[in-house]
Scaffold this active site. Sequence first.
Site, mmCIF file in Angstrom:
data_model
loop_
_atom_site.group_PDB
_atom_site.id
_atom_site.type_symbol
_atom_site.label_atom_id
_atom_site.label_comp_id
_atom_site.label_asym_id
_atom_site.label_seq_id
_atom_site.Cartn_x
_atom_site.Cartn_y
_atom_site.Cartn_z
ATOM 1 N N GLY A 86 33.614 39.253 41.921
ATOM 2 C CA GLY A 86 32.812 40.119 40.881
ATOM 3 C C GLY A 86 31.727 40.433 41.160
ATOM 4 N N LEU A 87 30.858 40.649 39.942
ATOM 5 C CA LEU A 87 29.541 40.590 39.967
ATOM 6 C C LEU A 87 28.850 41.589 40.987
ATOM 7 C CD1 LEU A 87 28.317 36.788 39.641
ATOM 8 C CD2 LEU A 87 28.391 38.692 37.954
ATOM 9 N N CYS A 88 29.710 42.951 40.940
ATOM 10 C CA CYS A 88 29.111 43.962 41.978
ATOM 11 C C CYS A 88 29.202 45.157 41.256
ATOM 12 C CB CYS A 88 29.937 43.943 43.167
ATOM 13 S SG CYS A 88 31.815 43.885 42.752
ATOM 14 N N GLY A 89 28.706 45.192 39.912
ATOM 15 C CA GLY A 89 28.779 46.490 39.073
ATOM 16 C C GLY A 89 29.901 47.123 38.881
#
Length: 291
Positions: A86-89
């Site tokens: 994750g951590l990709c908007g």
Amino acid sequence: MPSLKEVKTKITGVKKTSQITKAMNMVAAARLRGAQDKMEAFRPYTSKFNEAMSNLSGGANPDQFPLMENREVKTVELVVVTSDRGLCGSFNANIIKRVEKMMAAYEAEGKTVSLVCVGKKGYQILKKTGKVRKFYSDIMSSFQMFNAREIATDIADNFLKGGSDKVEVVFSKFRSVASQIATVAPMLPVQPIENTEEVEASSSSSGDYIYEPSEEEIMDVLQPLYLNVVVYAAMLEVGAGEHAARMTAMDNATNACKDIVENLTVVYNKARQAAVTNELMDIVGGAEALK
């Protein structure tokens, strides 16, 4: 008003978070270069492969090839390609939203939908639907062509056994660092590929092709390879898009941390001024009391 210690602790915490997001931005940028080069190097191969398939499949008899069999669509299988991390908007969320809309539309038509999830993030959300037939996780960080071949073989076998009548691939197409668009590509049954204007121009200038061995023998070999190319191209697009989206998201997070630090610094200065004022008032009051 919060105490000086509380505000200072928050400033320290936000600065450490900013260091992490800045490092993640740099890592994503470095990985994006490699993923983008790999994707752009594969695009000409995909284009030429599609051009060859368009010349072959245009005059092919669908009855001779099981993977080209057109039958009444009762079951649709969606191959959902997302990232493992994750951590990709909203990168993965956009793909999943597209899948959910397609599922609702197909079910409204009375069709059954099954899912094949490639990537952990898509599986984590879509497994709640109970429609996931198979999933592949922990491969998007270092996938190779043999991974795409394994996925394509399973999908083709399920199609040939009657488990699905139509297969589509849902992924995010890489356009630029700031733009990744959720896209749907047909996979099965293999249909004659329509030439684009550029392909038509090149075909008209080069004339007809003479194939040896026969077109039927070549199609028997190319059709499974075509499925491999479709899956692998989607994985490459998602791999590059993931790093681009993460780079953008971490850059925004770093800027947000800077804004928070500035606001907390103003609060810290006000709290310190208030503390100094109170101390001065205590000193003045004590001096007056001594008089």
